[in-house]
Design a protein around this motif. Sequence first.
Motif, PDB file in Angstrom:
ATOM      1  N   TYR A  51       0.535   6.616   6.677  1.00  0.00           N
ATOM      2  CA  TYR A  51       0.932   5.956   5.430  1.00  0.00           C
ATOM      3  C   TYR A  51       1.314   7.020   4.406  1.00  0.00           C
ATOM      4  O   TYR A  51       0.583   7.999   4.221  1.00  0.00           O
ATOM      5  CB  TYR A  51      -0.228   5.142   4.853  1.00  0.00           C
ATOM      6  CG  TYR A  51      -0.314   3.725   5.373  1.00  0.00           C
ATOM      7  CD1 TYR A  51       0.679   2.797   5.063  1.00  0.00           C
ATOM      8  CD2 TYR A  51      -1.390   3.307   6.127  1.00  0.00           C
ATOM      9  CE1 TYR A  51       0.603   1.477   5.517  1.00  0.00           C
ATOM     10  CE2 TYR A  51      -1.481   1.995   6.593  1.00  0.00           C
ATOM     11  CZ  TYR A  51      -0.478   1.089   6.279  1.00  0.00           C
ATOM     12  OH  TYR A  51      -0.567  -0.204   6.726  1.00  0.00           O
TER      13      TYR A  51
ATOM     14  N   HIS B 192      -5.171  -7.394   2.482  1.00  0.00           N
ATOM     15  CA  HIS B 192      -3.890  -6.788   2.893  1.00  0.00           C
ATOM     16  C   HIS B 192      -2.807  -7.437   2.033  1.00  0.00           C
ATOM     17  O   HIS B 192      -2.594  -8.648   2.113  1.00  0.00           O
ATOM     18  CB  HIS B 192      -3.673  -7.053   4.379  1.00  0.00           C
ATOM     19  CG  HIS B 192      -2.494  -6.375   4.944  1.00  0.00           C
ATOM     20  ND1 HIS B 192      -1.931  -6.750   6.149  1.00  0.00           N
ATOM     21  CD2 HIS B 192      -1.736  -5.341   4.482  1.00  0.00           C
ATOM     22  CE1 HIS B 192      -0.894  -5.963   6.404  1.00  0.00           C
ATOM     23  NE2 HIS B 192      -0.754  -5.114   5.400  1.00  0.00           N
TER      24      HIS B 192
ATOM     25  N   HIS C  39       1.099  -7.371   0.230  1.00  0.00           N
ATOM     26  CA  HIS C  39       2.479  -6.895   0.114  1.00  0.00           C
ATOM     27  C   HIS C  39       3.095  -7.480  -1.146  1.00  0.00           C
ATOM     28  O   HIS C  39       2.774  -8.613  -1.535  1.00  0.00           O
ATOM     29  CB  HIS C  39       3.315  -7.303   1.334  1.00  0.00           C
ATOM     30  CG  HIS C  39       3.025  -6.473   2.545  1.00  0.00           C
ATOM     31  ND1 HIS C  39       3.904  -6.326   3.584  1.00  0.00           N
ATOM     32  CD2 HIS C  39       1.944  -5.726   2.875  1.00  0.00           C
ATOM     33  CE1 HIS C  39       3.391  -5.535   4.509  1.00  0.00           C
ATOM     34  NE2 HIS C  39       2.191  -5.158   4.105  1.00  0.00           N
TER      35      HIS C  39
ATOM     36  N   HIS D  68       3.797  -2.339   0.984  1.00  0.00           N
ATOM     37  CA  HIS D  68       2.366  -2.522   1.177  1.00  0.00           C
ATOM     38  C   HIS D  68       1.651  -1.964  -0.050  1.00  0.00           C
ATOM     39  O   HIS D  68       1.748  -0.776  -0.344  1.00  0.00           O
ATOM     40  CB  HIS D  68       1.984  -1.767   2.463  1.00  0.00           C
ATOM     41  CG  HIS D  68       0.543  -1.706   2.776  1.00  0.00           C
ATOM     42  ND1 HIS D  68      -0.015  -2.415   3.817  1.00  0.00           N
ATOM     43  CD2 HIS D  68      -0.462  -0.984   2.225  1.00  0.00           C
ATOM     44  CE1 HIS D  68      -1.315  -2.138   3.878  1.00  0.00           C
ATOM     45  NE2 HIS D  68      -1.603  -1.275   2.929  1.00  0.00           N
TER      46      HIS D  68
HETATM   47 ZN    ZN Z   1       0.851  -3.820   4.976  1.00  0.00          ZN
END
Ligand code: ZN
Length: 141
Positions: free
Chosen positions: A61, A89, A91, A105
């Motif tokens: 990442y 999680h 977005h 993200h």
């Molecule tokens: Zn993600």
Amino acid sequence: MDYRQVEGAREFVARLDHGRDWRAQIEEFAADEGIDAAFFVGLGAVQDAEIYFYDQDEQEYYPERFDEPFEVASCTGNVSWLDGERFAHTHMVLSREDGSCVAGHLNEATTFAGEVYVREFDTDLVREHDETTDLDLWGGL
Ligand code: ZN
């Protein structure tokens, strides 16, 4: 593809606090309500953002930091367990005054205003390390 049938449980609407981290507020809420699996959508505005881009070749990442205000044109995410904690999680599609966008993200963002709808499922989702992608994906489906 692995999957599991789930039943919808509780639904919530929430107004996020000004000046606090967007994702952390959702995780805190999920912990307070004992939510083990959920999907959520949201919209609003943030004062800054740190987006992570996952490099599929390097399997790393990479953070990209934006110190500017954005509209949250779209936010979608889910809640599951990661390393013994609830993880939201998340977005986002973030838009500027001229309509240009950044998206990805979300790691963190300071909330200006936020409205979120959460749908809980009466199951639990647990992330496990996936060898192929080196990501923590839902296991046990
Ligand atoms: Zn993600």
